[in-house]
Design a protein around this motif. Structure first.
Motif, PDB file in Angstrom:
ATOM      1  N   CYS A  31       0.837  -1.192   0.000  1.00 20.36           N
ATOM      2  CA  CYS A  31       0.000   0.000   0.000  1.00 20.36           C
ATOM      3  C   CYS A  31       0.879   1.252   0.000  1.00 20.36           C
ATOM      4  O   CYS A  31       1.826   1.354   0.785  1.00 20.36           O
ATOM      5  CB  CYS A  31      -0.904  -0.019   1.229  1.00 20.36           C
ATOM      6  SG  CYS A  31      -1.853   1.494   1.433  1.00 20.36           S
ATOM      7  N   CYS A  44      -0.107   3.148   3.772  1.00 25.03           N
ATOM      8  CA  CYS A  44       0.296   2.570   5.066  1.00 25.03           C
ATOM      9  C   CYS A  44       1.504   1.639   4.953  1.00 25.03           C
ATOM     10  O   CYS A  44       2.108   1.276   5.958  1.00 25.03           O
ATOM     11  CB  CYS A  44      -0.870   1.838   5.720  1.00 25.03           C
ATOM     12  SG  CYS A  44      -1.322   0.327   4.847  1.00 25.03           S
ATOM     13  N   CYS A  95      -4.421   0.016  -0.166  1.00 26.78           N
ATOM     14  CA  CYS A  95      -5.011  -1.225   0.361  1.00 26.78           C
ATOM     15  C   CYS A  95      -6.491  -1.123   0.738  1.00 26.78           C
ATOM     16  O   CYS A  95      -7.180  -2.130   0.807  1.00 26.78           O
ATOM     17  CB  CYS A  95      -4.194  -1.724   1.548  1.00 26.78           C
ATOM     18  SG  CYS A  95      -4.494  -0.809   3.064  1.00 26.78           S
ATOM     19  N   CYS A 149      -7.237   3.916   3.953  1.00 21.18           N
ATOM     20  CA  CYS A 149      -5.986   4.533   3.519  1.00 21.18           C
ATOM     21  C   CYS A 149      -6.241   5.579   2.441  1.00 21.18           C
ATOM     22  O   CYS A 149      -5.573   6.609   2.402  1.00 21.18           O
ATOM     23  CB  CYS A 149      -5.011   3.469   3.009  1.00 21.18           C
ATOM     24  SG  CYS A 149      -4.141   2.654   4.359  1.00 21.18           S
TER      25      CYS A 149
HETATM   26 ZN   LIG Z   1      -2.974   0.946   3.369  1.00 21.77          ZN
END
Ligand SMILES: [Zn+2]
Length: 347
Positions: free
Chosen positions: A289, A292, A329, A333
């Motif tokens: 991702c 994150c 993801c 996020c």
């Molecule tokens: Zn993420």
């Protein structure tokens, strides 16, 4: 008449090193060539030759062969006997077939020019041209290039302009010495991520393709020149993303759980994973991702991040921001992303 011309060209007798019969309307290769085993350079460009005859078998010292602008329709097997050949010019013929056996004896070849022919495919055996540095197949009908081309470890220049390529192999990452890549006017929809690891690539020209965004890591390439005009690149403007959460599958939830535990070096899972090669393979395909940094497997949001190009790149005139494809993801996020990341509206 061919032979008379050859005799006239052979003022040096048996020790002749160079024969030039450029633009003499020859329809075949002179038979007398077989008696010139010391020949180094043979220039037969701008003739009407339609076949490479077996006479060339004896030319084991030949370094340069120019058959540009003739009537050949294949790269024949007979070429393999030219074991000292360094430069082979076959531009502007009618070549539709590249015989795989031709590659058998050309281990010294460092330049191959096949521009302006009708090739649709190249043989996998091209990998055997292990000293090739310069390969040009501009203006043919290539629909794909074999991954084996990426194992030409000395290749520094690759010209593929004006073909029909819709993708480049991921194995491009193996072309460690590649300095210049030209794929103008093809049908590329994306560049392989592997391209971004080519530390020696300095010139990249992909003008006139179908590219919307570039792979992750592209902005860190050490390019000097980059041309991309004539692609439908994403422009920086807000795209409305659906504001609803995905329902993750059980597989995705499990995979994310395991992957995060593995990153944290959970001793039990580190040991257990070795017993499940299938799970290990699956997890190896995980993506990260962009927000994150955590891993995910099958569900993601595709976004694009706009990054200013490196100041050292000489670049197409109006390109102020390079669109880089990024994956996120989850919607959580997505809501935390930086303002240069935009969702791609799914149609
Ligand atoms: Zn993420």
């Amino acid at each position: 008449m061919t032979e008379k011309l050859l005799l006239r060209a052979l003022k040096g007798g048996k020790n002749t090193r160079i024969v030039t019969l450029n633009g003499k309307r020859l329809t075949k290769m002179p038979a007398g060539l077989r008696s010139l085993p010391g020949l180094k350079i043979l220039d037969l460009q701008n003739n009407l030759i339609s076949e490479i005859s077996v006479e060339i078998k004896n030319l084991t010292q030949l370094r340069t062969l120019n058959l540009g602008n003739n009537c050949l329709n294949e790269v024949p097997e007979a070429i393999k006997y030219l074991t000292s050949l360094k430069q082979l010019q076959l531009f502007e013929n009618n070549i539709q077939n590249f015989t795989s056996e031709a590659c058998d004896g050309l281990q010294n070849l460092n330049l191959l020019n096949l521009n302006n022919n009708k090739l649709t495919l190249l043989p996998e055996q091209i990998q055997r041209l292990s000293n090739l540095r310069y390969l040009s197949i501009t203006n043919n009908k290539l629909i794909r290039i074999p991954a084996e081309i990426c194992f030409l470890k000395n290749l520094s220049e690759l010209h593929l302009n004006y073909n029909q390529l819709s993708y480049l192999p991921e194995e491009m990452k193996c072309l460690k010495k590649l300095q210049k890549l030209f794929v103008v006017r093809n049908k590329l929809e994306a560049l392989p991520e592997g391209l971004c690891v080519l530390r020696n690539l300095r010139v990249l020209d992909i003008a006139g393709n179908l590219i919307q965004a570039f792979p992750q890591g592209f902005q860190k390439m050490k390019l000097k020149e980059f041309y991309c005009e004539g692609n439908p690149l994403f422009l920086r403007q807000p795209h409305k993303a659906l504001q609803e959460n995905y329902v993750f599958t059980l597989q995705e939830i499990t995979a994310r759980f395991i992957m995060n535990k593995l990153v944290a070096k959970n001793p039990f899972l580190m040991k257990a994973i070795e017993w499940y090669p299938l799970v290990k393979d699956k997890i190896a395909q995980a993506r990260k991702c962009a927000v994150c940094g955590k891993s995910f497997l099958t569900i993601w949001l595709e976004c694009v991040e706009f990054v200013p190009p490196d100041k050292n790149w000489k670049i197409s005139g109006n390109l102020k921001l390079v669109p880089i494809r990024v994956l996120i993801c989850s919607y959580m996020c997505f809501s935390l992303r930086n303002p240069d990341i935009f969702g791609i509206a799914q149609v």
